[in-house]
Design a protein around this motif. Structure first.
Motif, PDB file in Angstrom:
ATOM      1  N   LEU A 149       0.829  -1.210   0.000  1.00 46.66           N
ATOM      2  CA  LEU A 149       0.000   0.000   0.000  1.00 46.66           C
ATOM      3  C   LEU A 149       0.866   1.265   0.000  1.00 46.66           C
ATOM      4  O   LEU A 149       0.591   2.215  -0.738  1.00 46.66           O
ATOM      5  CB  LEU A 149      -0.937   0.012   1.208  1.00 46.66           C
ATOM      6  CG  LEU A 149      -2.096  -0.977   1.171  1.00 46.66           C
ATOM      7  CD1 LEU A 149      -2.766  -1.057   2.534  1.00 46.66           C
ATOM      8  CD2 LEU A 149      -3.094  -0.600   0.091  1.00 46.66           C
ATOM      9  N   GLY A 150       1.915   1.265   0.818  1.00 49.23           N
ATOM     10  CA  GLY A 150       2.817   2.414   0.840  1.00 49.23           C
ATOM     11  C   GLY A 150       3.511   2.603  -0.492  1.00 49.23           C
ATOM     12  O   GLY A 150       3.639   3.731  -0.990  1.00 49.23           O
ATOM     13  N   GLY A 151       3.952   1.525  -1.103  1.00 45.30           N
ATOM     14  CA  GLY A 151       4.571   1.609  -2.423  1.00 45.30           C
ATOM     15  C   GLY A 151       3.604   2.116  -3.469  1.00 45.30           C
ATOM     16  O   GLY A 151       3.966   2.905  -4.349  1.00 45.30           O
ATOM     17  N   HIS A 152       2.349   1.690  -3.388  1.00 40.39           N
ATOM     18  CA  HIS A 152       1.333   2.159  -4.328  1.00 40.39           C
ATOM     19  C   HIS A 152       1.112   3.666  -4.178  1.00 40.39           C
ATOM     20  O   HIS A 152       0.977   4.382  -5.180  1.00 40.39           O
ATOM     21  CB  HIS A 152       0.026   1.405  -4.110  1.00 40.39           C
ATOM     22  CG  HIS A 152      -1.069   1.800  -5.049  1.00 40.39           C
ATOM     23  ND1 HIS A 152      -1.055   1.460  -6.380  1.00 40.39           N
ATOM     24  CD2 HIS A 152      -2.192   2.531  -4.848  1.00 40.39           C
ATOM     25  CE1 HIS A 152      -2.135   1.960  -6.970  1.00 40.39           C
ATOM     26  NE2 HIS A 152      -2.837   2.611  -6.059  1.00 40.39           N
ATOM     27  N   LEU A 153       1.092   4.141  -2.941  1.00 35.83           N
ATOM     28  CA  LEU A 153       0.915   5.574  -2.713  1.00 35.83           C
ATOM     29  C   LEU A 153       2.051   6.378  -3.337  1.00 35.83           C
ATOM     30  O   LEU A 153       1.819   7.430  -3.924  1.00 35.83           O
ATOM     31  CB  LEU A 153       0.843   5.867  -1.212  1.00 35.83           C
ATOM     32  CG  LEU A 153      -0.457   5.483  -0.517  1.00 35.83           C
ATOM     33  CD1 LEU A 153      -0.302   5.558   0.992  1.00 35.83           C
ATOM     34  CD2 LEU A 153      -1.589   6.384  -0.981  1.00 35.83           C
ATOM     35  N   VAL A 154       3.269   5.879  -3.209  1.00 42.89           N
ATOM     36  CA  VAL A 154       4.421   6.632  -3.706  1.00 42.89           C
ATOM     37  C   VAL A 154       4.629   6.443  -5.206  1.00 42.89           C
ATOM     38  O   VAL A 154       4.764   7.414  -5.954  1.00 42.89           O
ATOM     39  CB  VAL A 154       5.701   6.222  -2.937  1.00 42.89           C
ATOM     40  CG1 VAL A 154       6.939   6.837  -3.576  1.00 42.89           C
ATOM     41  CG2 VAL A 154       5.588   6.628  -1.477  1.00 42.89           C
ATOM     42  N   TYR A 155       4.646   5.199  -5.662  1.00 45.53           N
ATOM     43  CA  TYR A 155       5.054   4.932  -7.044  1.00 45.53           C
ATOM     44  C   TYR A 155       3.919   5.025  -8.057  1.00 45.53           C
ATOM     45  O   TYR A 155       4.155   5.373  -9.209  1.00 45.53           O
ATOM     46  CB  TYR A 155       5.742   3.570  -7.138  1.00 45.53           C
ATOM     47  CG  TYR A 155       7.027   3.548  -6.349  1.00 45.53           C
ATOM     48  CD1 TYR A 155       8.127   4.279  -6.774  1.00 45.53           C
ATOM     49  CD2 TYR A 155       7.129   2.832  -5.168  1.00 45.53           C
ATOM     50  CE1 TYR A 155       9.305   4.286  -6.044  1.00 45.53           C
ATOM     51  CE2 TYR A 155       8.307   2.829  -4.438  1.00 45.53           C
ATOM     52  CZ  TYR A 155       9.388   3.557  -4.882  1.00 45.53           C
ATOM     53  OH  TYR A 155      10.547   3.562  -4.157  1.00 45.53           O
ATOM     54  N   SER A 156       2.702   4.720  -7.650  1.00 47.44           N
ATOM     55  CA  SER A 156       1.580   4.808  -8.586  1.00 47.44           C
ATOM     56  C   SER A 156       0.836   6.136  -8.464  1.00 47.44           C
ATOM     57  O   SER A 156       0.531   6.779  -9.463  1.00 47.44           O
ATOM     58  CB  SER A 156       0.596   3.658  -8.363  1.00 47.44           C
ATOM     59  OG  SER A 156       1.208   2.426  -8.662  1.00 47.44           O
TER      60      SER A 156
END
Length: 145
Positions: free
Chosen positions: A131-138
């Protein structure tokens, strides 16, 4: 102002995953040093996760109040925050179980609940990391244009 949550999130993740790996090694090999190290990873990881969640709330509030985050992005932020809170609860329970019964892994009946919490904690860590990666990268939250 720089977002502090990313700086504090990775160490607790590593410590809590290390706890699971060291617990598995203890169950496989029976060396008490693995179990002691797993316990230290557990409580240090929980304390680090508490700091990461607190700074995450601070950073999220800054983004939401300052930048005007869209409704769909806000839903992702809220999901990330809820899973982070669940991680704190699950690992708090595991920490207290282990603290109150140091030999919990040696008791076949008692260790089941402890191991379920550790397994659930690992699953929540993976989900929250995604979820954190999705917030940053997507969604590009917190990334300078």
């Amino acid at each position: 102002m720089y977002p502090f949550h990313p700086l504090t999130a990775h160490l607790p993740i590593g410590l809590l995953l290390g706890n699971a790996a060291l617990t598995a090694l203890y169950l496989r090999r029976g060396d008490r040093a693995y179990e002691t190290s797993a316990f230290h990873c557990l409580w240090l990881g929980w304390l680090g996760a508490l700091l990461a969640v607190a700074l995450g709330v601070f950073d999220a509030a800054r983004f939401v109040l300052g930048a005007g985050v869209s409704g769909s992005t806000l839903a992702w932020v809220n999901a990330h925050a809820l899973v982070g809170a669940a991680i704190l609860v699950v690992y708090w329970q595991a920490w207290q179980m282990r603290r109150r019964a140091p030999g919990i892994l040696d008791d076949l009946q008692a260790r089941r609940g402890y191991l379920v919490r550790l397994g659930l904690g690992v699953a929540l860590l993976v989900l929250d990391g995604w979820l954190g990666g999705h917030l940053v990268y997507s969604l590009r939250l917190g990334v300078a244009p």
